[in-house]
Write a protein that holds these residues in place. Structure first.
Motif, short mmCIF file in Angstrom:
data_model
loop_
_atom_site.label_atom_id
_atom_site.label_comp_id
_atom_site.label_asym_id
_atom_site.label_seq_id
_atom_site.Cartn_x
_atom_site.Cartn_y
_atom_site.Cartn_z
N ASN A 53 0.79 -1.24 0.00
CA ASN A 53 0.00 0.00 0.00
C ASN A 53 0.82 1.28 0.00
OD1 ASN A 53 -2.40 -1.56 0.10
ND2 ASN A 53 -2.10 -1.80 2.30
N ILE A 54 2.03 1.23 -0.53
CA ILE A 54 2.82 2.45 -0.68
C ILE A 54 3.00 2.69 -2.17
CG2 ILE A 54 5.29 2.01 -0.83
CD1 ILE A 54 5.68 3.60 1.64
N ARG A 55 2.75 3.91 -2.60
CA ARG A 55 2.91 4.25 -4.02
C ARG A 55 4.37 4.35 -4.40
NH1 ARG A 55 -0.79 8.92 -6.40
NH2 ARG A 55 1.11 9.03 -7.59
N ARG A 56 4.65 3.98 -5.61
CA ARG A 56 6.00 4.17 -6.13
C ARG A 56 6.27 5.66 -6.21
NH1 ARG A 56 7.99 -0.81 -7.88
NH2 ARG A 56 6.38 -2.37 -8.09
N SER A 57 7.54 6.04 -6.07
CA SER A 57 7.87 7.46 -5.94
C SER A 57 8.47 8.08 -7.19
CB SER A 57 8.84 7.64 -4.77
OG SER A 57 10.03 6.91 -5.00
N ALA A 58 8.60 7.31 -8.28
CA ALA A 58 9.18 7.84 -9.51
C ALA A 58 8.74 6.97 -10.68
CB ALA A 58 10.71 7.84 -9.41
N ILE A 59 9.07 7.44 -11.86
CA ILE A 59 8.77 6.72 -13.09
C ILE A 59 10.07 6.13 -13.61
CG2 ILE A 59 7.90 6.93 -15.44
CD1 ILE A 59 6.42 9.50 -14.45
N ALA A 60 10.09 4.82 -13.85
CA ALA A 60 11.26 4.14 -14.41
C ALA A 60 11.05 3.99 -15.91
CB ALA A 60 11.46 2.77 -13.77
N ILE A 61 12.00 4.51 -16.69
CA ILE A 61 11.88 4.52 -18.15
C ILE A 61 13.13 3.89 -18.77
CG2 ILE A 61 11.64 5.98 -20.21
CD1 ILE A 61 10.47 8.14 -18.28
N ALA A 62 12.92 3.00 -19.73
CA ALA A 62 14.05 2.42 -20.47
C ALA A 62 14.59 3.50 -21.40
CB ALA A 62 13.60 1.20 -21.26
N ARG A 63 15.88 3.79 -21.31
CA ARG A 63 16.51 4.80 -22.16
C ARG A 63 17.14 4.20 -23.41
NH1 ARG A 63 13.68 8.91 -21.23
NH2 ARG A 63 13.86 9.78 -19.16
N GLU A 64 17.16 2.89 -23.47
CA GLU A 64 17.57 2.12 -24.64
C GLU A 64 17.00 0.72 -24.42
OE1 GLU A 64 21.95 0.45 -23.33
OE2 GLU A 64 21.86 2.47 -24.14
N GLU A 65 17.16 -0.17 -25.38
CA GLU A 65 16.68 -1.53 -25.15
C GLU A 65 17.30 -2.03 -23.84
OE1 GLU A 65 16.29 -4.91 -28.18
OE2 GLU A 65 18.09 -5.42 -27.03
N SER A 66 16.45 -2.47 -22.93
CA SER A 66 16.92 -2.87 -21.60
C SER A 66 16.28 -4.18 -21.17
CB SER A 66 16.57 -1.78 -20.58
OG SER A 66 17.20 -0.55 -20.91
#
Length: 157
Positions: free
Chosen positions: A85-98
């Motif tokens: 019940n805790i929200r994630r605090s950031a957005i994780a984005i692939a900056r290249e194929e990962s």
């Protein structure tokens, strides 16, 4: 990329695990490829998944689009999934194929019911990862406060 070539023992999540323990954790994990620009996780992601970057580049931004940090290969992210019940605090984005290893906390806890020693080691690795990130964040806050104070003094001259 086969599991044998992942060199899991070098990843933060697997530190202090022997080959049999690594194999047991691998059974409850999956490898996923994200393309450049894909969102891996954000505040709306309700799953209890944690992640390990196998290869590629993953960066984190705030919900306002401010760049926060990047993870290195082998590093854990998404540790807040350990806390229900805790929200994630950031957005994780692939900056290249990962390539990312995904482990669901519910599956990890079930493994812990069967083999508590494995769960304890993995849990300690996750807590250690969080501790390192907290220490880095504290240093960054301190540096930002010093720089802000200098800037305010210079503007008041």
């Amino acid at each position: 990329m086969s599991k044998g070539k992942w060199q899991l023992e070098k990843f933060d999540l697997y530190k202090n695990l022997n080959a049999m323990e690594i194999q047991e954790v691998s059974k409850i994990s999956s490898k996923v490829c994200f393309q450049k620009g894909d969102i891996i996780t954000d505040a709306n992601h309700k799953s209890r998944d944690i992640y390990v970057l196998i290869a590629g580049r993953v960066a984190f931004t705030s919900f306002n689009g401010i760049s926060l940090y990047r993870v290195s290969n082998g590093e854990i992210f998404g540790e807040l999934a350990m806390v229900p019940n805790i929200r994630r605090s950031a957005i994780a984005i692939a900056r290249e194929e990962s390539w990312v290893l995904i482990i669901n906390i519910n599956h990890l806890e079930s493994l812990g019911d069967e083999v508590p020693s494995i769960y304890k080691k993995v849990y300690n690795n996750i807590v250690y990862s969080l501790g390192i990130k907290l220490a880095r964040t504290n240093k960054l806050i301190e540096l930002l406060k010093v720089e802000l104070s200098k800037s305010i003094k210079n503007n008041n001259r």
